[in-house]
Design a protein around this motif. Sequence first.
Motif, PDB file in Angstrom:
ATOM      1  N   UNK A 104      36.382  -4.497 -13.422  1.00  0.00           N
ATOM      2  CA  UNK A 104      36.534  -5.941 -13.630  1.00  0.00           C
ATOM      3  C   UNK A 104      38.005  -6.335 -13.698  1.00  0.00           C
ATOM      4  N   UNK A 105      38.784  -5.604 -14.488  1.00  0.00           N
ATOM      5  CA  UNK A 105      40.217  -5.913 -14.614  1.00  0.00           C
ATOM      6  C   UNK A 105      40.921  -5.756 -13.268  1.00  0.00           C
ATOM      7  N   UNK A 106      40.626  -4.693 -12.544  1.00  0.00           N
ATOM      8  CA  UNK A 106      41.295  -4.437 -11.273  1.00  0.00           C
ATOM      9  C   UNK A 106      40.947  -5.502 -10.235  1.00  0.00           C
ATOM     10  N   UNK A 162      42.965   2.813 -17.605  1.00  0.00           N
ATOM     11  CA  UNK A 162      42.729   1.616 -16.797  1.00  0.00           C
ATOM     12  C   UNK A 162      44.035   1.001 -16.294  1.00  0.00           C
ATOM     13  N   UNK A 163      44.949   0.697 -17.199  1.00  0.00           N
ATOM     14  CA  UNK A 163      46.139  -0.073 -16.830  1.00  0.00           C
ATOM     15  C   UNK A 163      47.071   0.637 -15.847  1.00  0.00           C
ATOM     16  N   UNK A 164      47.319   1.966 -15.962  1.00  0.00           N
ATOM     17  CA  UNK A 164      48.233   2.582 -14.985  1.00  0.00           C
ATOM     18  C   UNK A 164      47.750   2.495 -13.542  1.00  0.00           C
ATOM     19  N   UNK A 165      46.457   2.359 -13.318  1.00  0.00           N
ATOM     20  CA  UNK A 165      45.932   2.264 -11.952  1.00  0.00           C
ATOM     21  C   UNK A 165      45.152   0.973 -11.756  1.00  0.00           C
ATOM     22  N   UNK A 166      45.583  -0.093 -12.436  1.00  0.00           N
ATOM     23  CA  UNK A 166      44.817  -1.342 -12.395  1.00  0.00           C
ATOM     24  C   UNK A 166      44.851  -1.987 -11.018  1.00  0.00           C
ATOM     25  N   UNK A 167      45.960  -1.872 -10.292  1.00  0.00           N
ATOM     26  CA  UNK A 167      46.079  -2.493  -8.974  1.00  0.00           C
ATOM     27  C   UNK A 167      46.415  -1.417  -7.953  1.00  0.00           C
ATOM     28  N   UNK A 168      45.596  -1.340  -6.928  1.00  0.00           N
ATOM     29  CA  UNK A 168      45.882  -0.481  -5.778  1.00  0.00           C
ATOM     30  C   UNK A 168      46.516  -1.344  -4.694  1.00  0.00           C
ATOM     31  N   UNK A 224      37.511   4.864 -10.989  1.00  0.00           N
ATOM     32  CA  UNK A 224      37.452   4.905 -12.451  1.00  0.00           C
ATOM     33  C   UNK A 224      36.395   5.898 -12.942  1.00  0.00           C
ATOM     34  N   UNK A 225      35.288   5.981 -12.242  1.00  0.00           N
ATOM     35  CA  UNK A 225      34.264   6.941 -12.671  1.00  0.00           C
ATOM     36  C   UNK A 225      34.764   8.375 -12.527  1.00  0.00           C
ATOM     37  N   UNK A 226      35.563   8.625 -11.506  1.00  0.00           N
ATOM     38  CA  UNK A 226      36.077   9.978 -11.266  1.00  0.00           C
ATOM     39  C   UNK A 226      37.428  10.227 -11.931  1.00  0.00           C
ATOM     40  N   UNK A 227      37.859   9.315 -12.790  1.00  0.00           N
ATOM     41  CA  UNK A 227      39.167   9.503 -13.414  1.00  0.00           C
ATOM     42  C   UNK A 227      39.206  10.811 -14.198  1.00  0.00           C
TER      43      UNK A 227
END
Length: 312
Positions: A104-106, A162-168, A224-227
């Motif tokens: 959702x955040x991304x 979440x935040x370190x990879x929020x935007x690809x 995110x599921x595979x983080x």
Amino acid sequence: MTSQLDRPSVRRPRSRRPAWEEPPSPTGQAAKGALLVLLVAAVLIPLWAVLVTSLSSRKTIDEVGGMVMVPRGIDPSAYVTIFSGGQITQAVWISTLVTVLGTTVSLVLTVLAAYGLSRPGSVGHRSLLFFFLLTFLIFPGLVPSYLVVTGLGLKDSLWSLILPSAISVFNLVVIRAFFMNVPGELLDSARIDGAGEFQILWKIMLPLSRAVIAVIGLFYAVGYWNTYFNAVLYIDDNDKFPIQRVLQSYILAGQSPSVSGTPVNIPGVTAYPPTLAVKMAVVVVTVIPAVIVYPFVQRHFTKGMITGAVKG
């Protein structure tokens, strides 16, 4: 004077299609079929072995001496055990929370950034676009990223996943390319009718880009599921481990699964299932969500990627 009928006819060479456009020969078709069968078998056979082993009893696993290929009855005790409490159940909930919240955040951040960068008149959009694209070439490295995350107080917090990879940036470029191909006349007519930028984004851009956003959302959700790596770096509390981190501990580090101390008391279910069956059950649990979600997004996959990446 020679008439036109007396002139020798000149045959023009028949144009042949390139070799890759010619229909394959029967031998070529057979070779392609055999190759596809081998590729499918290379994918399905390990998955089959994992699934059958997770549903096998201790007696079957002891007789085979490892992974089970041929089922000899069904024993769901491994799944009952991992979902009856303990670290695995907690890890599944943590991964689900991180996936839903992170996706959702991304999506919100990526869509807002892509829409702003797709508007030529937006303030500083060229400099910001250059800044985003620069990350394709320059990556700060592991140590600076770790120092930033710990300096912001995100150590041992779910936000560090979440935040370190929020935007690809790749996903942002794809959505931006789609937004740029929306006819400007449509947006101008909406502005004439009094619509603001957020209304245009919500009522015009998002409905038109449903396929692209569905595909990008799938990319984010699977990521995110595979983080795993961020969990290794930033999470020290065992109660906050995601499922992939727990899977790494069980499969690679050889630790025994930590489940609730209460034996399973269900007729036909082994009270203490074999460790190998529990490990394979954890593997199945990590794969199932992506297998369930993908069919619902698959119809948007090709359309979304081609529309967002080729146009513009």
